[in-house]
Scaffold this motif. Structure first.
Motif: not given
Ligand SMILES: C[S@@+](CC[C@H](N)C(=O)[O-])C[C@H]1O[C@@H](n2cnc3c(N)ncnc32)[C@H](O)[C@@H]1O
Length: 440
Positions: A246-257
């Motif tokens: 996973y990556r966590f995107h600060d700006f959209s506050m989303t976890l991408e798996v």
């Protein structure tokens, strides 16, 4: 140092909970409550300024549905101790009504902006056709692929519903920490509360701490370390050679798996909760100690000879990593050590860490003045980064740049000066038959 040039070491490990909830013992920490939460009316109409921002400058336009409640606790600061506030900030409308509660300091919270809140579209996903939760034999609920995926493909984009600054867990005494957590959960919509409280438990401690410990993931958000609970991602079970990351995107506050290798329809998605590079017995013991289960993944259940072969590879991987030079004049040794390390990682299925070593090898060949091999390894690193860091990542851009213009990179021919200085440096890495007109 040459090795570190331009390389961000990819250190975001998948670790659910993992000893993270070590609340300060009340013996050495005293804290007291600063405020009580109450409902805030119409938060979307009035962009609320964080009321307790203390520096007088920063403000937050992240709207809240509840007044923050805070606890003050002593934070070690060098030899001193300063008092720090940790507060619960909730917006129960966030992410299309899913809600979010943060436990963090007023300073950190006041850096959050309206953009985070209003960038809604990227977060609203119906992912029912991508994965499904199913009961497993002996592993509780698991997450399964509803279709096949190729390496690098994303199957989940979700916002956390709880984000807890790890510093809060380190300094706030357990009892107050539990109160903060309870408040953070209670202020969320009922639907989200149910999602959270139906998650697995493993510790046998009180329900809310157990839920967070068993299901939270380590995330870096705006440079601060958090534990995040993302209920859908929390259904992903552990194996020692995972197919997802996973990556966590600060700006959209989303976890991408996403998948890190090809995954078949019906296959179970998996993370490694950590310690993938440790030998079998240590992995098993640590997993048992931290999550109360005995790992029976394909690797842990493999025939004895295969486990021994894996342990041997892991020992050699550790040895090679330990021996990697960090001095630029020892650089040629990289050309000898890294191909072996990369091959072993491939054989062992340790995919996540591999691109950074492919990248170093590309720089090493470039420093040696072999632009063809530099390009080749930059290409391999780029393909690895496309999966791990994402196609639009700056890791990928950096590798494309090296692939296209090796001679313009600062590493180009960098070792020449050392060879001129000392011929002894000239003997490593001659496992190729190119002409090196730059040498002498
Ligand atoms: C983050 S949750 C994963 C989802 C969980 N299975 C559920 O039912 O929601 C972690 C818990 O799942 C179980 N688990 C995860 N991986 C497992 C495995 N390989 N073998 C047995 N249990 C596992 C353990 O109970 C662990 O504490």
């Amino acid at each position: 140092m040459f090795l570190r040039v331009g390389i961000r070491w990819y250190t975001q490990h998948i670790l659910f909970g993992w000893l993270a909830l070590g609340y300060a013992s009340s013996a050495h920490a005293e804290s007291y409550w600063l405020g009580r939460s109450s409902q805030v009316w119409n938060p979307l109409a009035v962009r609320q300024v964080c009321r307790i921002s203390r520096d007088g400058v920063s403000t937050s336009s992240f709207p809240l549905t509840h007044n923050p409640s805070c606890v003050r606790a002593p934070l070690p600061n060098g030899t001193d101790t300063i008092m720090e506030d940790f507060c619960v900030y909730t917006n129960s409308f966030f992410s299309n009504g899913r809600g979010i509660s943060l436990i963090t300091t007023p300073e950190v919270f006041s850096d959050m902006t309206a953009e985070v809140y209003y960038d809604e579209e990227s977060r609203v996903n119906n992912e029912d056709h991508l994965y499904v939760e199913r009961q497993t034999a002996g592993r509780g609920t698991g997450l399964f692929a509803q279709r096949s995926f190729i390496a690098g493909e994303t199957y989940m984009v979700k916002t956390p519903v709880l984000l807890i600054a790890r510093a809060a867990l380190e300094v706030v005494p357990r009892e107050d920490g539990t109160t903060l957590l309870r408040q953070a959960v209670n202020q969320l919509p009922v639907y989200t509360q149910e999602l959270l409280m139906n998650l697995a438990k493993s510790k046998g401690s009180d329900e809310i701490n157990d839920m967070v410990q068993t299901n939270s993931m380590r995330l870096d958000f705006a440079g601060v370390k958090y534990l995040g609970v993302i209920p859908e991602a929390a259904r992903v079970n552990h194996v020692c050679r995972q197919n997802s990351y996973y990556r966590f995107h600060d700006f959209s506050m989303t976890l991408e798996v996403f998948a890190i290798r090809n995954v078949d329809e019906g296959e179970e998605f998996s993370f490694s909760y950590g310690l993938s590079d440790q030998p079998h017995d240590i992995r098993q013991q640590a997993i048992k100690a931290n999550w109360e289960f005995t790992c029976k993944c394909a690797l842990c259940n493999a025939p004895k000879a295969d486990i021994e072969a894996s342990d041997k590879r892991l020992a050699r991987i550790a040895e090679l990593k330990y021996m990697l030079p960090t001095e630029p004049n020892k650089g040629p040794h990289l050309i000898v050590a890294l191909p072996e390390l990369i091959d072993l990682m491939t054989e062992e299925g340790l995919i996540v860490d591999r691109p950074q070593y492919e990248e170093i090898l590309a720089y090493a060949w470039n420093a040696y003045g072999d632009d063809q091999r530099a390009k080749e390894w930059a290409g391999r690193a780029r393909m690895g980064w496309e999966i791990i860091a994402g196609k639009g990542s700056w890791e990928v851009k950096r590798m494309k740049n090296l692939e296209e213009h090796p001679k313009q990179h600062q590493s180009w021919n960098m070792w020449e000066e050392y060879w001129h200085e000392d011929d002894d440096h000239n003997d490593a890495g001659h496992d190729h038959d190119h002409d090196h007109d730059h040498h002498h």
